[in-house]
Design an enzyme around this catalytic site. Structure first.
Site, mmCIF file in Angstrom:
data_model
loop_
_atom_site.group_PDB
_atom_site.id
_atom_site.type_symbol
_atom_site.label_atom_id
_atom_site.label_comp_id
_atom_site.label_asym_id
_atom_site.label_seq_id
_atom_site.Cartn_x
_atom_site.Cartn_y
_atom_site.Cartn_z
ATOM 1 N N HIS A 137 0.799 -1.231 0.000
ATOM 2 C CA HIS A 137 0.000 0.000 0.000
ATOM 3 C C HIS A 137 0.832 1.282 0.000
ATOM 4 O O HIS A 137 0.276 2.371 -0.053
ATOM 5 C CB HIS A 137 -0.962 0.022 1.197
ATOM 6 C CG HIS A 137 -0.294 0.252 2.518
ATOM 7 N ND1 HIS A 137 0.234 -0.769 3.269
ATOM 8 C CD2 HIS A 137 -0.049 1.392 3.222
ATOM 9 C CE1 HIS A 137 0.764 -0.277 4.385
ATOM 10 N NE2 HIS A 137 0.615 1.039 4.378
HETATM 11 C C1 UD1 Z 1 -2.279 5.685 5.675
HETATM 12 C C2 UD1 Z 1 -1.004 6.236 6.281
HETATM 13 C C3 UD1 Z 1 0.122 5.214 6.137
HETATM 14 C C4 UD1 Z 1 -0.287 3.885 6.726
HETATM 15 C C5 UD1 Z 1 -1.618 3.436 6.141
HETATM 16 C C6 UD1 Z 1 -2.069 2.224 6.879
HETATM 17 C C7 UD1 Z 1 -0.722 8.676 6.086
HETATM 18 C C8 UD1 Z 1 0.023 9.742 5.406
HETATM 19 N N1 UD1 Z 1 -0.565 7.451 5.580
HETATM 20 O O1 UD1 Z 1 -2.054 5.505 4.295
HETATM 21 O O2 UD1 Z 1 1.260 5.673 6.831
HETATM 22 O O3 UD1 Z 1 0.694 2.941 6.447
HETATM 23 O O4 UD1 Z 1 -2.599 4.469 6.303
HETATM 24 O O5 UD1 Z 1 -3.038 1.511 6.251
HETATM 25 O O6 UD1 Z 1 -1.410 8.913 7.051
HETATM 26 N N2 UD1 Z 1 -9.381 4.285 1.503
HETATM 27 C C9 UD1 Z 1 -10.557 3.571 1.459
HETATM 28 N N3 UD1 Z 1 -11.144 3.216 2.636
HETATM 29 C C10 UD1 Z 1 -10.631 3.541 3.851
HETATM 30 C C11 UD1 Z 1 -9.443 4.292 3.882
HETATM 31 C C12 UD1 Z 1 -8.825 4.657 2.706
HETATM 32 O O7 UD1 Z 1 -11.057 3.241 0.392
HETATM 33 O O8 UD1 Z 1 -11.229 3.161 4.888
HETATM 34 C C13 UD1 Z 1 -8.715 4.646 0.233
HETATM 35 C C14 UD1 Z 1 -9.103 6.020 -0.300
HETATM 36 O O9 UD1 Z 1 -9.158 5.940 -1.688
HETATM 37 C C15 UD1 Z 1 -7.914 6.878 0.110
HETATM 38 C C16 UD1 Z 1 -6.744 5.891 0.046
HETATM 39 O O10 UD1 Z 1 -7.309 4.650 0.453
HETATM 40 O O11 UD1 Z 1 -7.725 7.978 -0.736
HETATM 41 C C17 UD1 Z 1 -5.612 6.271 0.951
HETATM 42 O O12 UD1 Z 1 -6.035 6.468 2.288
HETATM 43 P P1 UD1 Z 1 -5.210 7.431 3.279
HETATM 44 O O13 UD1 Z 1 -5.722 7.329 4.656
HETATM 45 O O14 UD1 Z 1 -5.104 8.792 2.698
HETATM 46 O O15 UD1 Z 1 -3.746 6.862 3.226
HETATM 47 P P2 UD1 Z 1 -3.234 5.368 3.272
HETATM 48 O O16 UD1 Z 1 -2.617 5.038 1.976
HETATM 49 O O17 UD1 Z 1 -4.308 4.489 3.806
HETATM 50 N N1 UDP Z 2 -3.487 -5.804 9.073
HETATM 51 C C1 UDP Z 2 -4.757 -6.373 9.178
HETATM 52 N N2 UDP Z 2 -5.384 -6.792 8.042
HETATM 53 C C2 UDP Z 2 -4.823 -6.694 6.809
HETATM 54 C C3 UDP Z 2 -3.522 -6.113 6.706
HETATM 55 C C4 UDP Z 2 -2.895 -5.658 7.861
HETATM 56 O O1 UDP Z 2 -5.277 -6.520 10.277
HETATM 57 O O2 UDP Z 2 -5.447 -7.111 5.819
HETATM 58 C C5 UDP Z 2 -2.830 -5.311 10.314
HETATM 59 C C6 UDP Z 2 -1.424 -5.812 10.559
HETATM 60 O O3 UDP Z 2 -1.434 -7.073 11.218
HETATM 61 C C7 UDP Z 2 -0.861 -4.711 11.445
HETATM 62 C C8 UDP Z 2 -1.527 -3.464 10.892
HETATM 63 O O4 UDP Z 2 -2.669 -3.914 10.174
HETATM 64 O O5 UDP Z 2 -1.271 -4.903 12.797
HETATM 65 C C9 UDP Z 2 -0.564 -2.748 9.958
HETATM 66 O O6 UDP Z 2 -1.229 -1.746 9.272
HETATM 67 P P1 UDP Z 2 -0.808 -1.218 7.831
HETATM 68 O O7 UDP Z 2 0.030 -2.218 7.133
HETATM 69 O O8 UDP Z 2 -2.051 -0.769 7.183
HETATM 70 O O9 UDP Z 2 0.011 0.109 8.198
HETATM 71 P P2 UDP Z 2 1.553 0.395 8.484
HETATM 72 O O10 UDP Z 2 1.973 -0.465 9.606
HETATM 73 O O11 UDP Z 2 2.294 0.153 7.218
HETATM 74 O O12 UDP Z 2 1.569 1.842 8.802
#
Ligand code: UD1
Ligand code: UDP
Length: 360
Positions: free
Chosen positions: A206
């Site tokens: 992601h």
């Molecule tokens: C965010 C965090 C990242 C973290 C990740 C964990 C920031 C800058 N980034 O990235 O550090 O690793 O979360 O998962 O805060 N979306 C959905 N449904 C949701 C949430 C998001 O469809 O419930 C989609 C939307 O299209 C959105 C995109 O995911 O634009 C990105 O979501 P966003 O929260 O902006 O950043 P992440 O890539 O999730």
């Molecule tokens: N995780 C989850 N379901 C998934 C993928 C990840 O429960 O399908 C959990 C994972 O075990 C960890 C957390 O989400 O506890 C990590 O989040 P993510 O990878 O979204 O964010 P990051 O750690 O990169 O910021």
């Protein structure tokens, strides 16, 4: 809100397994607490499932900010929190990790003179092209209590001039959650539910650096297909990468299966049974380290080098991924390995001890 209340701000998937043990430990101290969900993540599988599975309290408020550009998302959290913090004035605000919700909360609280505690302070990738790296640096420099998960994080804060008395090496609350749930991970159950063979690869992708550029994504899909030539791959796909990866033909390999994001218990069960994990997640690098499952991180750097020195993690590129999967699967797994210091399930307790004595 009582005058001595602690306000936790969480909003994105990785925040929830970090907040759960801290909230629970503060409860044991009898500290008044409020939880604000920013709404940065809002899909049931990115948010609600964690509250259910990890026994997190229902948020007192959900700001419902949703998705948007960095500025819009951060600004929405800031304006929502500012109003609340002016009226309710918590004694301390706790923020988690490196997501935009943490940045926004730390900025608002510090400008209102409300002390900030940062859980997972001091991690550095030294790569400012990652939005999270900017968030980490800013949050650390406006925080009053900095809770570090590893000694390297403590060193980074010292190098940056953060006063040593603010910094506490406490271990890793995400690992508290992992260890507290070991009995609930059902490897056979998830393998049966997803009809998986005994040996399979789990992948998560992601990071913007991997999934945002449609040209790079074509090479990424080729690399993932080369992994699927060797072993079945199961990929619980984060919503961020879905469109680009699918347009680049991700689904065209019959041994690569994409499923929606999984609940915490299901996901970690899947990881625990995997031959190899391929990921760009921060948290997954840490969880695989504790579970002893080989982890290949598709990134040029990591802010969690302890998962390499004390764990199972290795950095790979799109070009080295397939060959590294082959050599990893062929190598015997060590029966024992050194785990990072203080990753013992008691980080939440240590954090709560410091917070409650600070409040007194
Ligand atoms: C965010 C965090 C990242 C973290 C990740 C964990 C920031 C800058 N980034 O990235 O550090 O690793 O979360 O998962 O805060 N979306 C959905 N449904 C949701 C949430 C998001 O469809 O419930 C989609 C939307 O299209 C959105 C995109 O995911 O634009 C990105 O979501 P966003 O929260 O902006 O950043 P992440 O890539 O999730
Ligand atoms: N995780 C989850 N379901 C998934 C993928 C990840 O429960 O399908 C959990 C994972 O075990 C960890 C957390 O989400 O506890 C990590 O989040 P993510 O990878 O979204 O964010 P990051 O750690 O990169 O910021």
């Amino acid at each position: 809100m009582p005058a001595d209340a602690v306000l936790h701000v969480a909003g994105a998937r990785p925040n929830f397994p970090k907040a759960a043990p801290v909230i629970r430990a503060l409860e044991r101290h009898g500290v008044a607490q409020r939880l604000v969900h920013t709404g940065q993540h809002y899909d049931e599988r990115m948010s609600e499932v964690f509250f259910r599975q990890l026994g997190l309290p229902e948020p007192d408020l959900n700001l419902g900010v949703g998705s948007g550009s960095h500025a819009r998302q951060t600004a929405s959290v800031m304006t929502g929190l500012e109003e609340l913090m002016i009226v309710d004035r918590p004694a301390l605000t706790v923020v988690y990790g490196d997501v935009n919700s943490a940045l926004a909360a730390a900025l608002v609280a510090s400008k209102l003179g409300i002390p900030v505690a940062h859980v997972e302070a001091g991690l550095r990738s030294f790569d400012r092209s990652m939005p999270e790296e900017i968030n980490r640096v800013v949050v650390d420099h406006v925080s009053d209590l900095l809770f570090a998960t590893s000694p390297d994080a403590v060193s980074h804060l010292a190098t940056e001039g953060v006063a040593a008395e603010k910094v506490h090496l406490v271990g890793n609350p995400m690992i508290d959650t992992l260890l507290a749930n070991l009995d609930r991970f059902d490897v056979a159950g998830i393998q049966a539910a997803l009809s998986l063979p005994e040996r399979y690869v789990v992948a998560t992708l992601h990071r913007p650096g991997n999934v945002d550029d449609p040209t790079d994504v074509v090479d990424l899909v080729k690399a993932m297909h080369a992994v699927a030539d060797q072993l079945p791959v199961i990929l619980p796909l984060h919503p961020r990468g879905r469109q680009h990866l699918e347009s680049a033909g991700l689904l065209s390999h019959r041994a690569l299966r994409v499923v929606p994001p999984l609940g915490y218990l299901e996901f970690v069960s899947l990881v625990r049974g995997a031959a190899v994990v391929v990921t760009d997640s921060g948290g997954v690098q840490e969880e695989t380290t504790m579970l002893g499952v080989p982890c290949l991180t598709l990134r040029p750097n990591t802010e969690r080098p302890i998962t390499i020195t004390h764990g199972t993690n290795r950095l790979v590129t799109r070009s080295t991924l397939a060959e590294t999967v082959a050599s990893t699967v062929a190598a015997p797994r060590p029966a024992a390995w050194p785990t990072p210091p203080l990753w013992d399930g008691a980080a939440g307790t240590r954090i709560a001890d410091v917070i409650s004595s600070t409040l007194r």
